[in-house]
Design an enzyme around this catalytic site. Structure first.
Site, mmCIF file in Angstrom:
data_model
loop_
_atom_site.group_PDB
_atom_site.id
_atom_site.type_symbol
_atom_site.label_atom_id
_atom_site.label_comp_id
_atom_site.label_asym_id
_atom_site.label_seq_id
_atom_site.Cartn_x
_atom_site.Cartn_y
_atom_site.Cartn_z
ATOM 1 N N THR A 110 25.998 67.878 -29.159
ATOM 2 C CA THR A 110 27.442 67.940 -28.993
ATOM 3 C C THR A 110 28.010 66.519 -29.047
ATOM 4 O O THR A 110 27.401 65.584 -28.528
ATOM 5 C CB THR A 110 27.797 68.583 -27.641
ATOM 6 O OG1 THR A 110 27.330 69.918 -27.624
ATOM 7 C CG2 THR A 110 29.299 68.560 -27.402
ATOM 8 N N ARG A 138 30.162 85.137 -30.358
ATOM 9 C CA ARG A 138 30.015 84.229 -29.214
ATOM 10 C C ARG A 138 30.968 83.036 -29.335
ATOM 11 O O ARG A 138 31.096 82.433 -30.387
ATOM 12 C CB ARG A 138 28.590 83.715 -29.131
ATOM 13 C CG ARG A 138 28.364 82.654 -28.039
ATOM 14 C CD ARG A 138 26.940 82.114 -28.087
ATOM 15 N NE ARG A 138 26.699 81.123 -27.059
ATOM 16 C CZ ARG A 138 26.890 79.807 -27.222
ATOM 17 N NH1 ARG A 138 27.332 79.344 -28.389
ATOM 18 N NH2 ARG A 138 26.641 78.963 -26.235
ATOM 19 N N GLY A 140 31.418 79.303 -27.968
ATOM 20 C CA GLY A 140 30.545 78.295 -27.390
ATOM 21 C C GLY A 140 31.190 77.438 -26.322
ATOM 22 O O GLY A 140 32.379 77.559 -26.009
#
Length: 294
Positions: A110, A138, A140
């Site tokens: 990230t 999904r 995140g």
């Protein structure tokens, strides 16, 4: 989202899917014609090959699981037959085993950024490296409100307190605890400094994830700013504190200011401390007036 189109409905803070596309178009953002074209535009050839490789691995694993389930023995004699067949099958598979995971596939970091201007305004943002074969639909960590990043110019009780945070790692458990916001709140209440707030929040996350046998790799970066003082006609910042806590093998941090010639970057590595406590931490104070790192 504001304006007459809401017709007194509650303005949302988070949009996904087609609703997000409609909103983006209304703001003049150029997008592909449809979701299929958008997906094609966002997917690189390298990512497609990588996905196909891991999709095949997943399908093979699921097929083997179904075969094993259908072969459950109903007698001791059948148990012996199945066990012998499994041994022979595993020997035959050794020569056809999948190669090791390419090193490049393991890099899914990230990227988090915390920005402060000379007047003490602060902003934080994050872009996730994502996870392979995630469940369809999904959302995140980076996109989840209060979890992937947070910034505030006031403390819990309204007093001036400038702080920002970015978080990376085991998404679901970081999301459950609103990790980025929790770290900022903890820092505003702590007398021990921002590093203590980071380690406290990360320790809680690690304890939660260890109970569910999930990935324990996580990292928290926090920037806390001394309240600006008036100098001449505009306020000036005195110092910035940078703190980080991480349980991963490495954690990269860097900073840059308008008075610096080039960015300063450091790659933090795991130490013996991580073997004992499960995490490492880093802290530094940057004196903006003297341009020194302590």
């Amino acid at each position: 989202m504001m304006g007459s189109s809401l017709l007194d409905r509650i303005p949302p803070i988070f949009l996904v899917g087609e609703g997000a596309r409609i909103w983006a178009r209304s703001k003049g953002i150029v997008l592909p014609e449809n979701m299929a074209a958008e997906s094609e535009w966002l997917v690189t050839e390298r990512a497609k090959v990588q996905w196909q490789r891991y999709r095949k691995m997943l399908d093979d694993a699921m097929a083997n699981t179904e075969i094993s389930a259908s072969e459950l023995p109903s007698s001791p004699q059948k148990t012996s037959e199945v066990s012998e067949r499994d041994v022979n099958r595993s020997k035959g598979d050794e020569s056809q085993s999948s190669p090791l995971v390419p090193e490049g596939d393991c890099i899914k970091d990230t990227v988090g950024v915390i920005c402060i201007d000379t007047e003490g305004h602060i902003a934080s943002g994050a872009s996730s490296g994502g996870i392979a074969l995630k469940v369809s639909g999904r959302i995140g960590l980076a996109a989840t409100y209060g979890s992937g990043c947070w910034a505030s110019s006031k403390g819990l009780f309204g007093a001036p307190f400038i702080v920002g945070c970015c978080v990376s790692g085991a998404g679901e458990y970081l999301m459950k605890g609103f990790a980025a916001r929790e770290c900022c709140v903890s820092s505003s209440l702590s007398q021990a400094g921002p590093a203590s707030a980071c380690t406290k929040v990360l320790r809680t996350i690690l304890q939660d994830s260890s109970q569910h046998s999930t990935d324990k790799s996580a990292g928290i970066l926090l920037v806390q700013v001394d309240a600006p003082t008036m100098g001449g006609n505009s306020p000036k910042l005195k110092a910035v504190e940078i703190a980080a806590a991480f349980s991963s093998l490495s954690f990269g941090i860097g900073y840059f200011g308008s008075s610096l010639e080039r960015p300063k970057v450091s790659i933090l590595r795991s130490t013996k401390q991580q073997q004992k406590t499960g995490m490492d931490h880093f802290e530094a104070r940057i004196d903006l007036a003297a341009e020194k790192l302590s």
